[in-house]
Design a protein around this motif. Structure first.
Motif, PDB file in Angstrom:
ATOM      1  N   PHE A  57      -4.392   2.450  11.949  1.00 47.18           N
ATOM      2  CA  PHE A  57      -3.618   3.351  10.990  1.00 47.18           C
ATOM      3  C   PHE A  57      -2.907   4.435  11.989  1.00 47.18           C
ATOM      4  O   PHE A  57      -2.604   5.517  11.924  1.00 47.18           O
ATOM      5  CB  PHE A  57      -4.622   4.513  10.604  1.00 47.18           C
ATOM      6  N   PHE A  86      -7.638   0.578  -0.893  1.00 45.15           N
ATOM      7  CA  PHE A  86      -8.934   0.003  -0.028  1.00 45.15           C
ATOM      8  C   PHE A  86      -8.571   0.902   1.178  1.00 45.15           C
ATOM      9  O   PHE A  86      -9.579   1.646   1.848  1.00 45.15           O
ATOM     10  CB  PHE A  86      -8.670  -1.543   0.368  1.00 45.15           C
ATOM     11  N   ASN A  87      -7.413   1.103   1.742  1.00 44.04           N
ATOM     12  CA  ASN A  87      -6.931   1.973   3.017  1.00 44.04           C
ATOM     13  C   ASN A  87      -6.626   3.284   2.569  1.00 44.04           C
ATOM     14  O   ASN A  87      -6.769   4.072   3.607  1.00 44.04           O
ATOM     15  CB  ASN A  87      -6.276   0.980   3.981  1.00 44.04           C
ATOM     16  N   GLY A  88      -6.013   3.578   1.597  1.00 43.82           N
ATOM     17  CA  GLY A  88      -5.580   4.677   1.102  1.00 43.82           C
ATOM     18  C   GLY A  88      -3.769   4.928   1.412  1.00 43.82           C
ATOM     19  O   GLY A  88      -3.332   4.133   2.130  1.00 43.82           O
ATOM     20  N   ASP A  89      -3.397   6.028   0.886  1.00 42.29           N
ATOM     21  CA  ASP A  89      -1.962   6.576   0.981  1.00 42.29           C
ATOM     22  C   ASP A  89      -1.396   6.292   2.330  1.00 42.29           C
ATOM     23  O   ASP A  89      -1.598   6.937   3.103  1.00 42.29           O
ATOM     24  CB  ASP A  89      -1.950   7.842   0.392  1.00 42.29           C
ATOM     25  N   ALA A 116       0.259   9.259   3.865  1.00 43.75           N
ATOM     26  CA  ALA A 116      -0.379  10.192   4.283  1.00 43.75           C
ATOM     27  C   ALA A 116      -1.232   9.640   5.775  1.00 43.75           C
ATOM     28  O   ALA A 116      -1.157  10.464   6.894  1.00 43.75           O
ATOM     29  CB  ALA A 116      -1.865  10.540   3.743  1.00 43.75           C
ATOM     30  N   ILE A 117      -1.236   8.509   5.971  1.00 44.23           N
ATOM     31  CA  ILE A 117      -1.675   7.665   7.096  1.00 44.23           C
ATOM     32  C   ILE A 117      -0.364   7.769   8.075  1.00 44.23           C
ATOM     33  O   ILE A 117      -0.688   8.001   9.381  1.00 44.23           O
ATOM     34  CB  ILE A 117      -1.812   6.080   6.874  1.00 44.23           C
ATOM     35  N   LYS A 151      -6.298   5.469  22.434  1.00 46.76           N
ATOM     36  CA  LYS A 151      -5.765   4.682  21.532  1.00 46.76           C
ATOM     37  C   LYS A 151      -5.700   2.824  21.793  1.00 46.76           C
ATOM     38  O   LYS A 151      -6.191   2.146  21.000  1.00 46.76           O
ATOM     39  CB  LYS A 151      -4.209   4.946  21.054  1.00 46.76           C
ATOM     40  N   TYR A 184     -15.558  -0.974   6.654  1.00 43.20           N
ATOM     41  CA  TYR A 184     -16.084   0.280   5.973  1.00 43.20           C
ATOM     42  C   TYR A 184     -17.634   0.049   5.698  1.00 43.20           C
ATOM     43  O   TYR A 184     -18.365  -0.184   6.732  1.00 43.20           O
ATOM     44  CB  TYR A 184     -15.170   0.366   4.749  1.00 43.20           C
ATOM     45  N   PRO A 188      -6.909   9.593  10.199  1.00 42.44           N
ATOM     46  CA  PRO A 188      -6.632   8.279  10.595  1.00 42.44           C
ATOM     47  C   PRO A 188      -7.462   7.733  11.678  1.00 42.44           C
ATOM     48  O   PRO A 188      -7.939   6.610  11.812  1.00 42.44           O
ATOM     49  CB  PRO A 188      -5.178   8.228  11.153  1.00 42.44           C
ATOM     50  N   ARG A 238     -11.195   7.882   9.368  1.00 41.03           N
ATOM     51  CA  ARG A 238     -11.280   6.769   8.462  1.00 41.03           C
ATOM     52  C   ARG A 238     -10.794   5.529   8.950  1.00 41.03           C
ATOM     53  O   ARG A 238     -11.472   4.514   8.753  1.00 41.03           O
ATOM     54  CB  ARG A 238     -10.357   7.316   7.174  1.00 41.03           C
ATOM     55  N   GLY A 239      -9.722   5.286   9.666  1.00 38.11           N
ATOM     56  CA  GLY A 239      -9.052   4.232   9.951  1.00 38.11           C
ATOM     57  C   GLY A 239      -9.820   3.457  11.110  1.00 38.11           C
ATOM     58  O   GLY A 239      -9.497   2.107  11.336  1.00 38.11           O
ATOM     59  N   MET A 240     -10.378   4.338  12.087  1.00 36.82           N
ATOM     60  CA  MET A 240     -11.195   3.524  13.328  1.00 36.82           C
ATOM     61  C   MET A 240     -12.663   3.629  13.056  1.00 36.82           C
ATOM     62  O   MET A 240     -13.080   2.585  13.292  1.00 36.82           O
ATOM     63  CB  MET A 240     -10.332   4.150  14.697  1.00 36.82           C
ATOM     64  N   GLN A 263     -11.184  10.418   1.427  1.00 42.80           N
ATOM     65  CA  GLN A 263     -10.349   9.231   1.640  1.00 42.80           C
ATOM     66  C   GLN A 263      -8.867   9.622   1.306  1.00 42.80           C
ATOM     67  O   GLN A 263      -8.496  10.694   0.984  1.00 42.80           O
ATOM     68  CB  GLN A 263     -10.986   8.258   0.736  1.00 42.80           C
ATOM     69  N   TYR A 264      -8.151   8.650   1.485  1.00 50.10           N
ATOM     70  CA  TYR A 264      -6.756   8.874   1.212  1.00 50.10           C
ATOM     71  C   TYR A 264      -6.239   8.793  -0.339  1.00 50.10           C
ATOM     72  O   TYR A 264      -6.675   7.948  -0.874  1.00 50.10           O
ATOM     73  CB  TYR A 264      -5.963   7.739   1.925  1.00 50.10           C
TER      74      TYR A 264
END
Lengths: 222, 222
Positions: free
Chosen positions: A103, A157-160, A163-164, B110, B129, B167, B170-172, B221-222
């Motif tokens: 992300f 699944f991952n989202g907008d 926004a990311i 990162k 997830y 990010p 949620r993403g990591m 969530q996004y």
């Protein structure tokens, strides 16, 4: 125009590499001056520290913003950073070519921002957001994803994706004054046949031929 | 419990360093096993590439996920990555201690994610997830900011911190299965007097003494 294209991918034969090559040749043929930073090929060091500077303000305690401000006043940036600063300052349009990793930006590009976007020279002292030093410049994210388009919509699944990308658009680019152009998103190039990839490269080239006329997008605030 | 604390700050005397030291000693005194990754002190290389691996799946084209999957099957991670993977896998709770740079993680952290969170070993093949491999683990961001708290609210100067951190959360973290604990946000420590900083360190230690009982937060969530 002066265009700066920054590439953050370890494989020159990747689709990121092809998008980068396409941008370089297309913009050159269109008569623009093209500067590049192929970060992997340069062996760019993304770790911010005292090696950013040839000067030292406080030898006893490292606070990067203090050292950046000092270096800005005394021409004290290390050669690798000074070279990137000059490309950045000369650019009318900047393009970042990268795969979306976790992300966000690959570390080599995040660290390019950490080190090059220096307080004093790039931002601060009243120059931020609408009063940013780069308010006459435009920036464009050109990225590839590992997942499909439908994974990156609100509720997906991952989202907008907007926004990311907001921390990049808002926190790095608009923060320093850049206007943001519509990102170029290339979904799952690893899963796409060569003919379709060539279509994508052609469309990318066609967009870039008219980049001078493109208007910025609105980026949602937080 | 096994706790892993990752620090990403170049100055050991910084408030980030003090928060890190406080966490290490407090959790150790509370009887937990504490592993650490002080990334600057380790000289951790955050640039992902072929040096992540001792094995090679495809010598002609570097696709990191392909090499990660192969390395996961063949014990093919480089020593520095294997060491981090073992700390990560052993951890019941993971804490990241870092300054918020450009609305995100410092590049050295990162890149720790880019390199260590490897397909196969860490995620993928149905593990993502809610089915993530780390769904029995909890993670906590402990960060410092350059701006004041009022800048990081919806509509504020920089905007909603929760959205800025999404990010990462949620993403990591959730992406790999972690439950997310309330982030510990230390506003502008550079502008705070030593006595107040000590109060913050004491409060941080007090929170950590009860970390075993803490429930995860919901991450939008996004």
């Amino acid at each position: 125009m002066n265009v700066l294209i920054v590439l953050a991918h370890p494989e020159p034969q990747s689709f990121n590499g092809a998008l980068f090559d396409t941008a370089v040749s297309t913009l050159h043929e269109a008569g623009h001056h093209v500067a590049t930073s192929d970060l992997y090929r340069m062996g760019f060091n993304p770790v911010s520290g005292r090696h950013n500077f040839t000067t030292v303000k406080d030898p006893a305690f490292l606070k990067l913003q203090v050292e950046e401000s000092h270096a800005s006043e005394t021409h004290g940036f290390a050669l690798d950073i000074e070279a990137e600063l000059q490309k950045l300052e000369a650019a009318d349009v900047m393009i970042w070519q990268f795969p979306l990793w976790w992300f966000g930006l690959p570390a080599i590009l995040k660290g390019w921002v950490d080190r090059v976007f220096a307080m004093g020279r790039v931002y601060g002292y009243g120059h931020i957001y609408d009063t940013g030093r780069f308010r006459d410049k435009r920036a464009l994210l050109s990225l590839t994803t590992g997942g499909p388009a439908e994974a990156y919509v609100p509720g997906g699944f991952n989202g907008d994706l907007d926004a990311i990308l907001r921390p990049i658009h808002r926190g790095m680019l608009q923060f320093t004054g850049f206007s943001v152009l519509q990102p170029a998103v290339h979904w799952q190039p690893a899963h796409v046949e060569p003919a379709a990839r060539q279509d994508w490269l052609d469309a990318w080239a066609e967009r870039l031929r008219h980049i001078e006329q493109e208007a910025p997008i609105e980026v949602g605030q937080y």
